[in-house]
Design a protein around this motif. Sequence first.
Motif, PDB file in Angstrom:
ATOM      1  N   GLY A 563     -21.645  -2.061  66.352  1.00  0.00           N
ATOM      2  CA  GLY A 563     -20.332  -1.479  66.068  1.00  0.00           C
ATOM      3  C   GLY A 563     -19.415  -1.457  67.275  1.00  0.00           C
ATOM      4  N   GLN A 564     -19.600  -2.440  68.177  1.00  0.00           N
ATOM      5  CA  GLN A 564     -18.741  -2.484  69.364  1.00  0.00           C
ATOM      6  C   GLN A 564     -18.231  -3.901  69.592  1.00  0.00           C
ATOM      7  OE1 GLN A 564     -20.802  -0.766  72.717  1.00  0.00           O
ATOM      8  NE2 GLN A 564     -20.400   1.295  71.968  1.00  0.00           N
ATOM      9  N   CYS A 565     -17.355  -4.038  70.572  1.00  0.00           N
ATOM     10  CA  CYS A 565     -16.747  -5.345  70.850  1.00  0.00           C
ATOM     11  C   CYS A 565     -17.173  -5.871  72.222  1.00  0.00           C
ATOM     12  CB  CYS A 565     -15.237  -5.227  70.796  1.00  0.00           C
ATOM     13  SG  CYS A 565     -14.623  -4.994  69.122  1.00  0.00           S
ATOM     14  N   LEU A 566     -17.196  -7.191  72.323  1.00  0.00           N
ATOM     15  CA  LEU A 566     -17.570  -7.801  73.599  1.00  0.00           C
ATOM     16  C   LEU A 566     -16.387  -7.723  74.560  1.00  0.00           C
ATOM     17  CD1 LEU A 566     -19.947  -9.373  74.949  1.00  0.00           C
ATOM     18  CD2 LEU A 566     -18.665 -11.442  74.432  1.00  0.00           C
ATOM     19  N   ALA A 567     -16.650  -7.306  75.784  1.00  0.00           N
ATOM     20  CA  ALA A 567     -15.565  -7.146  76.754  1.00  0.00           C
ATOM     21  C   ALA A 567     -15.977  -7.703  78.111  1.00  0.00           C
ATOM     22  CB  ALA A 567     -15.222  -5.668  76.903  1.00  0.00           C
ATOM     23  N   VAL A 568     -15.020  -8.233  78.840  1.00  0.00           N
ATOM     24  CA  VAL A 568     -15.259  -8.599  80.230  1.00  0.00           C
ATOM     25  C   VAL A 568     -15.240  -7.298  81.031  1.00  0.00           C
ATOM     26  CG1 VAL A 568     -14.211  -9.709  82.225  1.00  0.00           C
ATOM     27  CG2 VAL A 568     -14.317 -10.911  80.047  1.00  0.00           C
ATOM     28  N   MET A 569     -16.268  -7.108  81.850  1.00  0.00           N
ATOM     29  CA  MET A 569     -16.443  -5.822  82.520  1.00  0.00           C
ATOM     30  C   MET A 569     -15.371  -5.527  83.575  1.00  0.00           C
ATOM     31  SD  MET A 569     -18.916  -4.126  81.460  1.00  0.00           S
ATOM     32  CE  MET A 569     -19.562  -3.086  82.741  1.00  0.00           C
ATOM     33  N   ASP A 570     -15.321  -6.392  84.570  1.00  0.00           N
ATOM     34  CA  ASP A 570     -14.406  -6.125  85.661  1.00  0.00           C
ATOM     35  C   ASP A 570     -13.596  -7.393  85.869  1.00  0.00           C
ATOM     36  OD1 ASP A 570     -13.114  -5.544  87.923  1.00  0.00           O
ATOM     37  OD2 ASP A 570     -14.894  -5.237  89.179  1.00  0.00           O
ATOM     38  N   PRO A 571     -12.429  -7.436  85.275  1.00  0.00           N
ATOM     39  CA  PRO A 571     -11.666  -8.698  85.254  1.00  0.00           C
ATOM     40  C   PRO A 571     -11.413  -9.280  86.638  1.00  0.00           C
ATOM     41  CG  PRO A 571     -10.658  -7.053  83.808  1.00  0.00           C
ATOM     42  CD  PRO A 571     -11.740  -6.355  84.554  1.00  0.00           C
ATOM     43  N   LEU A 572     -11.399  -8.456  87.670  1.00  0.00           N
ATOM     44  CA  LEU A 572     -11.088  -8.993  88.995  1.00  0.00           C
ATOM     45  C   LEU A 572     -12.316  -9.533  89.725  1.00  0.00           C
ATOM     46  CD1 LEU A 572      -8.522  -6.298  90.160  1.00  0.00           C
ATOM     47  CD2 LEU A 572      -8.104  -8.584  89.223  1.00  0.00           C
ATOM     48  N   SER A 573     -13.491  -9.141  89.234  1.00  0.00           N
ATOM     49  CA  SER A 573     -14.702  -9.566  89.932  1.00  0.00           C
ATOM     50  C   SER A 573     -15.023 -11.022  89.582  1.00  0.00           C
ATOM     51  CB  SER A 573     -15.858  -8.657  89.509  1.00  0.00           C
ATOM     52  OG  SER A 573     -17.062  -9.376  89.535  1.00  0.00           O
ATOM     53  N   HIS A 574     -15.574 -11.742  90.553  1.00  0.00           N
ATOM     54  CA  HIS A 574     -15.927 -13.141  90.292  1.00  0.00           C
ATOM     55  C   HIS A 574     -17.274 -13.238  89.577  1.00  0.00           C
ATOM     56  CE1 HIS A 574     -18.002 -12.130  93.978  1.00  0.00           C
ATOM     57  NE2 HIS A 574     -18.895 -13.061  93.625  1.00  0.00           N
ATOM     58  N   LYS A 575     -17.972 -12.105  89.440  1.00  0.00           N
ATOM     59  CA  LYS A 575     -19.314 -12.173  88.835  1.00  0.00           C
ATOM     60  C   LYS A 575     -19.241 -12.480  87.343  1.00  0.00           C
ATOM     61  CE  LYS A 575     -21.901  -9.523  92.132  1.00  0.00           C
ATOM     62  NZ  LYS A 575     -21.711  -8.182  92.694  1.00  0.00           N
ATOM     63  N   GLY A 576     -18.170 -12.098  86.709  1.00  0.00           N
ATOM     64  CA  GLY A 576     -17.952 -12.464  85.309  1.00  0.00           C
ATOM     65  C   GLY A 576     -18.828 -11.727  84.311  1.00  0.00           C
ATOM     66  N   TYR A 577     -19.268 -10.515  84.652  1.00  0.00           N
ATOM     67  CA  TYR A 577     -20.141  -9.780  83.727  1.00  0.00           C
ATOM     68  C   TYR A 577     -19.405  -9.375  82.460  1.00  0.00           C
ATOM     69  CZ  TYR A 577     -23.590  -9.391  87.468  1.00  0.00           C
ATOM     70  OH  TYR A 577     -24.509  -9.670  88.439  1.00  0.00           O
ATOM     71  N   VAL A 578     -20.162  -9.394  81.361  1.00  0.00           N
ATOM     72  CA  VAL A 578     -19.603  -8.910  80.101  1.00  0.00           C
ATOM     73  C   VAL A 578     -20.526  -7.817  79.560  1.00  0.00           C
ATOM     74  CG1 VAL A 578     -18.524 -11.110  79.496  1.00  0.00           C
ATOM     75  CG2 VAL A 578     -20.855 -10.629  78.716  1.00  0.00           C
ATOM     76  N   ALA A 579     -20.002  -6.981  78.667  1.00  0.00           N
ATOM     77  CA  ALA A 579     -20.826  -5.931  78.049  1.00  0.00           C
ATOM     78  C   ALA A 579     -20.176  -5.523  76.738  1.00  0.00           C
ATOM     79  CB  ALA A 579     -20.942  -4.731  78.973  1.00  0.00           C
ATOM     80  N   MET A 580     -20.888  -4.720  75.989  1.00  0.00           N
ATOM     81  CA  MET A 580     -20.324  -4.207  74.745  1.00  0.00           C
ATOM     82  C   MET A 580     -19.546  -2.931  75.071  1.00  0.00           C
ATOM     83  SD  MET A 580     -21.460  -6.548  72.901  1.00  0.00           S
ATOM     84  CE  MET A 580     -20.636  -6.009  71.407  1.00  0.00           C
ATOM     85  N   ALA A 581     -18.433  -2.745  74.370  1.00  0.00           N
ATOM     86  CA  ALA A 581     -17.615  -1.554  74.617  1.00  0.00           C
ATOM     87  C   ALA A 581     -16.962  -1.119  73.311  1.00  0.00           C
ATOM     88  CB  ALA A 581     -16.537  -1.882  75.637  1.00  0.00           C
ATOM     89  N   ILE A 582     -16.525   0.110  73.285  1.00  0.00           N
ATOM     90  CA  ILE A 582     -15.837   0.613  72.097  1.00  0.00           C
ATOM     91  C   ILE A 582     -14.603  -0.256  71.863  1.00  0.00           C
ATOM     92  CG2 ILE A 582     -14.497   2.568  71.228  1.00  0.00           C
ATOM     93  CD1 ILE A 582     -16.517   4.400  72.578  1.00  0.00           C
ATOM     94  N   CYS A 583     -14.423  -0.731  70.638  1.00  0.00           N
ATOM     95  CA  CYS A 583     -13.323  -1.657  70.343  1.00  0.00           C
ATOM     96  C   CYS A 583     -11.998  -0.926  70.508  1.00  0.00           C
ATOM     97  CB  CYS A 583     -13.420  -2.174  68.907  1.00  0.00           C
ATOM     98  SG  CYS A 583     -14.998  -2.951  68.538  1.00  0.00           S
ATOM     99  N   ASP A 584     -11.138  -1.438  71.396  1.00  0.00           N
ATOM    100  CA  ASP A 584      -9.853  -0.769  71.577  1.00  0.00           C
ATOM    101  C   ASP A 584      -8.703  -1.767  71.612  1.00  0.00           C
ATOM    102  OD1 ASP A 584     -10.235  -2.003  73.978  1.00  0.00           O
ATOM    103  OD2 ASP A 584     -10.420  -0.179  75.170  1.00  0.00           O
ATOM    104  N   GLY A 585      -9.012  -3.023  71.320  1.00  0.00           N
ATOM    105  CA  GLY A 585      -7.957  -4.035  71.261  1.00  0.00           C
ATOM    106  C   GLY A 585      -7.372  -4.375  72.630  1.00  0.00           C
ATOM    107  N   SER A 586      -8.011  -3.906  73.707  1.00  0.00           N
ATOM    108  CA  SER A 586      -7.441  -4.145  75.037  1.00  0.00           C
ATOM    109  C   SER A 586      -7.633  -5.594  75.472  1.00  0.00           C
ATOM    110  CB  SER A 586      -8.107  -3.202  76.038  1.00  0.00           C
ATOM    111  OG  SER A 586      -9.484  -3.521  76.083  1.00  0.00           O
ATOM    112  N   GLN A 587      -6.978  -5.967  76.535  1.00  0.00           N
ATOM    113  CA  GLN A 587      -7.014  -7.343  77.040  1.00  0.00           C
ATOM    114  C   GLN A 587      -8.428  -7.872  77.311  1.00  0.00           C
ATOM    115  OE1 GLN A 587      -4.695  -9.892  77.849  1.00  0.00           O
ATOM    116  NE2 GLN A 587      -3.530  -8.765  76.309  1.00  0.00           N
ATOM    117  N   PRO A 588      -9.301  -7.099  77.982  1.00  0.00           N
ATOM    118  CA  PRO A 588     -10.641  -7.653  78.273  1.00  0.00           C
ATOM    119  C   PRO A 588     -11.451  -7.948  77.013  1.00  0.00           C
ATOM    120  CG  PRO A 588     -10.195  -5.687  79.599  1.00  0.00           C
ATOM    121  CD  PRO A 588      -9.093  -5.785  78.606  1.00  0.00           C
ATOM    122  N   GLN A 589     -10.976  -7.492  75.846  1.00  0.00           N
ATOM    123  CA  GLN A 589     -11.725  -7.712  74.599  1.00  0.00           C
ATOM    124  C   GLN A 589     -11.137  -8.837  73.756  1.00  0.00           C
ATOM    125  OE1 GLN A 589     -12.339  -4.081  72.416  1.00  0.00           O
ATOM    126  NE2 GLN A 589     -13.154  -2.988  74.177  1.00  0.00           N
TER     127      GLN A 589
END
Length: 595
Positions: A563-589
Motif C-alpha cells: 500500500g505504498q509507492c516507490l520513491a527515490v530516497m535522497d534525490p541529491l545523493s549519487h547512491k540512487g537508493y530507492v524505498a517504499m513511502a507513503i504515496c503523496d504524489g511528490s516528485q521523488p515518486q
Amino acid sequence: CYGCLFTSVTWTLLLFLYFTLSQESPPFKYVPVPGGQSFSYQRRFQPRFTRGPGPPPPPQDPPREQPHRAPVPGRKAAADFSPEMGMIFNEQDQEIRDMGYHKHAFNVLISNRLGYHRDLPDTRNEKCKEKVYGLVLPSASVVICFFNEAFSALLRTVHSVLDRTPAYLLHEIILVDDNSELADLKEELETYIRQNLPGKVKLVRNEKREGLIRGRVIGASHATGEVLVFLDSHCEVNEMWLQPLLTPIKEDRRTVVCPVIDIISADTLVYSPSPIVRGGFNWGLHFKWDPVPMSELNSPDGAIAPIRSPTMAGGLFAMDRKYFNDLGQYDNGMDIWGGENLEISFRIWMCGGQLLIIPCSRVGHIFRKRRPYGSPGGQDTMAHNSLRLAHVWMDEYKEQYFALRPELRTRGYGDISERLAVRKRLQCHSFRWYLDNIYPEMQVAAPHNKPQQPVFVNKGLRRPKVLQRGRLRNLQVNKCLVAQGRPSQKGGVVVVKACDLNDPEQDWAYDEEHELILAGLLCLDMSEIRSSDPPRLMKCHGSGGSQQWTLGKSNRLYQVSVGQCLAVMDPLSHKGYVAMAICDGSQPQQWQLGD
Ligand code: UD2
Ligand code: MN
C-alpha cells in the motif's frame, strides 16, 4: 372447516419456505472494526515448522482446452477489487499492516478495511447455478476453532456463514477459542457476540492450548446439529455453499464431503476461484493437490459431479455428527497442528466411508505463506502426529515414511492403543487395500531405492502478456531503475542510475499480471517484509500480492500488498537508493515506463 384449515396451513408453509429460501446475502456493507485493534506485540514467535497445504495449483496449461476446469485463478475474479484497498495513509496504517503480517502472516490492514461482510465473486460452474437441492436436509453445526486469529478475519468467517446460509439449515456456530492470547479476542469477542450475534453463535474457551485437533473434538462435543461442518477461522463461505454439502450426507451418512477451497490472497484478500483438484499425499506424509483422473470426470455431469478424493486438506469439511463419533472423532494424542487430515482421510476410506469433493460448494480460505504461531513447547507436532498415524494406519507402508525420515524410526509417539482399538472395532481394511483401491496413482518405492520423482508437476506455463516496456525513469532525478548488482541476482536491491537506452539490463516489462520484470529475469518484489524496506528482485511467482504493482495515475508506482509507492530516497545523493513511502504524489515518486 377442513378446506379452510388446509388452505391456511398450505399458505403458512409456502410463506415459511419463501422466507427461508429467499435469504440472499446482504448488499455490500462497510462495517469498520469496532474498538480498533490492539497491537501489543509479544515475542512469542517460535521458528516456523512445516507449511500448510498451500493453495491448489493453477490448472495445467492451457486451461481453455479443459472446459471441465474452473476458471483460471486470477486477481481479475473480484470485479470490485480496488488495488488501493491496502493504501497506507499514516504511521498507524503502517503499524497495523506490519504487525498484522508479523502476528497473522496476512494483510490485516486490508482485512480490517473490508469489515465483516463483503460480496464475493460467485465462482461456481454455471451448471451448479441450475441445480436444485431438496428442502429437507440435515441441520448443520459449524465448528470454528481458532488460536490468535485476526479479529476481523474471524468475524468475517462467522458473518459469511450467517449471511449465506438459510437460517433453517444452520443449527449453530460453535467458536472454540484455543486459549488465545490476543487482547481483543479475550476481551471484545464475547461482548460482540452477545450484542450482535445472540442465539446461534456459541463461544467455548479452552483453558489451555489444545491445538486444532483436540479443539475440534471439544467443539464437536458441544454441537447438537445433525451434521458437523468444520471451518478454519479465516474463511468466507460463498453462495449456496451448504446445501451441496448436506445433500450427499443425507443420501449416505458415511459420506464425508469437502467444498472446493477457493483462494483468498494473503496479501490482497482478493477472492479467486480454485481449479477442481483432489487431495493426495506423499511419503513424507505431506498433503498435496493432484489432478482429477479422467475416470472421475467421465460421468455425464463431469464438470460438477462429486469427486472421490483420497485425502482432504483438513480444514474444511462436513460429516454426519454421529458418524464422526462412531468413526473415532480424531486422535486425541495429536497435538497443535498437522497430520490429522491424512489420519481422518485414511480412516474414512479404510473403515467403510467415502470422501468426496463437491465442486458446487465453494469456500474461500486465506492461504498464508507461513504459520504465524508455534507449539507451546516448541516441538515439531507434525512429526509427532505423523508418527502416530503411520503406526496406527499404514502397516508395512510406514517404511516408506521412515525411508525419508530415518531419524524418526526410533522416536517415541505416545500410547496408540485406543486408536488401534478403533481400527479393530471398525474392522477396517488394510493400508494396502487403500492404496490399491483409492489411491492407485501413489507410487511405492522399493526399499533402498531413491525416492521417486513426483508423478505430477503442477506448473502451468505462464505467459502473461507484456503491456508496456522500456526504461523505468524517475522524473525528478531523470535516472533509471536498475539492479544494484547483476539483474539475475535473486534478492538483489534496485537503485537509480544514469539511463542508457542501449543497455538490456535496464529493460523493464510490465505485464498483464501487474508484474515488473527486469531484463526478462526477475520480478520486483515486496515480500512480507516491513512496508518501509526497499523492494528486491525475486523469482516471479505469478500470484500477485508482493509482486503486484500499479503504474498509473500521476505517474506513481504503487505496490499493492504494502500500500505504498516507490520513491527515490535522497534525490541529491549519487547512491540512487530507492524505498517504499507513503504515496503523496511528490516528485521523488514520479516514474515513467517506456523509451
Ligand atoms: C491446513 C488446514 C487446517 C489443518 C492443517 C493440518 C485447510 C484450509 N487448512 O492448515 O485446518 O487441517 O492443515 O493440521 O485445509 N488453530 C487452533 N489451535 C492451534 C493451532 C491452530 O485452534 O493450536 C486453528 C487456527 O486458528 C485455524 C485452524 O486451527 O483456524 C487451522 O490452522 P491453520 O490455518 O494454521 O492451518 P492451515 O490452513 O495452514
Ligand atoms: Mn488455515
